[in-house]
Design an enzyme around this catalytic site. Sequence first.
Site, PDB file in Angstrom:
ATOM      1  CB  CYS A 136      -0.889   0.056   1.251  1.00 55.80           C
ATOM      2  SG  CYS A 136      -1.966  -1.342   1.466  1.00 55.80           S
TER       3      CYS A 136
ATOM      4  N   GLY B  28       0.490   0.412  -5.217  1.00 55.40           N
ATOM      5  CA  GLY B  28      -0.734  -0.392  -5.207  1.00 55.40           C
ATOM      6  C   GLY B  28      -1.653   0.023  -6.325  1.00 55.40           C
TER       7      GLY B  28
ATOM      8  CG  ASN C  88       2.711   0.453   3.361  1.00 52.59           C
ATOM      9  OD1 ASN C  88       2.510  -0.622   2.831  1.00 52.59           O
ATOM     10  ND2 ASN C  88       3.865   1.083   3.258  1.00 52.59           N
ATOM     11  N   GLY C  89       1.450  -2.118   5.263  1.00 52.37           N
ATOM     12  CA  GLY C  89       2.191  -3.128   6.001  1.00 52.37           C
ATOM     13  C   GLY C  89       1.381  -4.387   6.195  1.00 52.37           C
TER      14      GLY C  89
ATOM     15  CE1 TYR D 142       9.906  -4.029  -9.335  1.00 47.24           C
ATOM     16  CE2 TYR D 142       8.550  -4.614  -7.449  1.00 47.24           C
ATOM     17  CZ  TYR D 142       8.697  -4.469  -8.814  1.00 47.24           C
ATOM     18  OH  TYR D 142       7.656  -4.746  -9.652  1.00 47.24           O
TER      19      TYR D 142
ATOM     20  CB  SER E 113      13.349  -1.230 -10.132  1.00 44.33           C
ATOM     21  OG  SER E 113      13.021  -2.532 -10.570  1.00 44.33           O
TER      22      SER E 113
ATOM     23  CG  ASP F 161      14.608  -7.827 -13.686  1.00 43.36           C
ATOM     24  OD1 ASP F 161      14.157  -6.756 -13.233  1.00 43.36           O
ATOM     25  OD2 ASP F 161      13.887  -8.737 -14.135  1.00 43.36           O
TER      26      ASP F 161
ATOM     27  CB  CYS G 123       8.231 -11.142   2.838  1.00 41.69           C
ATOM     28  SG  CYS G 123       8.003  -9.580   3.720  1.00 41.69           S
TER      29      CYS G 123
END
Length: 481
Positions: free
Chosen positions: A19, A47, A125-126, A269, A310, A372, A409
């Site tokens: 987010c 997002g 966010n999280g 990223y 990125s 990449d 993660c």
Amino acid sequence: MDSRKMEKHTEADKLREECGVFGMYDFDGNDVASTIYYGLFALQHRGQESCGIAVSKTSGPPKNINAYKGMGLVNEVFTQENLEKMQGDIGVGHVRYSTAGASTRENAQPLVLNYVKGTLALAHNGNLINANELREELEYTGAIFQTTIDSEVIAYYIARERLASKTVEEAVRRAAGKLKGAFSLVVASPRKLVGARDPFGFKPLCIGKRDNAYIIASETCALETVGARFVRDVQPGEVVTVTPEGISSDTNLCLPREREARCIFEYIYFARPDSQIDGVSVYASRMQAGRFLAIDSPIEADLVVGVPESGNAAALGYSLQSGIPYGTAFVKNSYVGRTFIKPGQSSRESSVRVKLNVLKEAVKDKRIIMIDDSIVRGTTSDRIVQMLRDAGAAEVHVRISSPPFLHPCYFGTDIPERGQLIAHNHTIEEIQKMIGADSLGYLKIDRLSEMAEGLSICQGCFTGNYPMEPPREDIRGNYER
């Protein structure tokens, strides 16, 4: 695997962030909805599934929050007409990609609560690792949930703590003390704007000022987009409160600096390259990663290219360090956003080819170093390598500006369980053959701290050493430890 499943599988090979948040309080009483809109537009990369804005008038009656949210990109959900109806001098906005909770309108944010003390609008966010435990505790005391996201758990706890707290910021701090995991919050109460960042600092959060208005946002790029100047970062573990009297700070949740654990993928990223996070330039970090790759994984070649977006800065860093010319090999379709129509694809069409095309004149008969940011499952990398070969590249050497993913993660990045990670099941040599590269090199783990200029970072997805004990089950489902 049929074509539709292949599309979904390929899309999932790039990491997603959960987010972006943006809050604003204008002390002159000006409407903030349009500024929040442009702030969210700047955070759209964080997002693309849903978005929303909630505003209220600090001079108005209680419970006067006006909220609007929907599925899609910011410019798809909001029109000039519905923005003009959103009058208020304080508010929060949110863009979302779901890692916890289904992708539905009900799960879009901000969340708005009307309760005995007034109203709250919250953007988060999280990802919490104790969300299920907290939800059950609330349900057994009568709470009824309208969503499946962990953010609603946070909102309920803030509202509950507010009943026994003198101020909303005290309620936010007391609620934050119960949360385990990653959270950067922006909360609008009837008269205050509150920001909070988890003690580890997983996700970024910063403060800006424009004229007589304050802003709390995920990234500095959003501040610059709306013409605000950067004031400072919200520190890990800090709760900040914005009122017409200024900014107050509560640091009771702060940890020693060596225990902080920022998500390194903000630098690799997630964040926009023009942002700065905790005083470190994202662009400079990516350039440094490329330099490290050139030092640690050198190879003779004719051209260094980045996979947009990125990979570009890291490719430039590799070029500057190695002396090999930097060039553009890929043309990105700027009009491919969150989704595009996928008819019954019977043969060659793929999301990779729709989003990227190769400049044949740039790569024909040349030895290419392709930079990449990551390889998750490998399903995108093999297609991009093959596209370069189809365009006539003599050799394709792949360099990755992150270490290999070996573990999932739990803190707001959708790195999947270990069984789906190509690096968990294969050696680098095997991955090189699977993606069709002439050579493959990853960023070394000991370079990560240097890349972040010495900041304390989370390396759990690379090493399995998490900053806190990971769950056996989190809100997204079961995970193998």
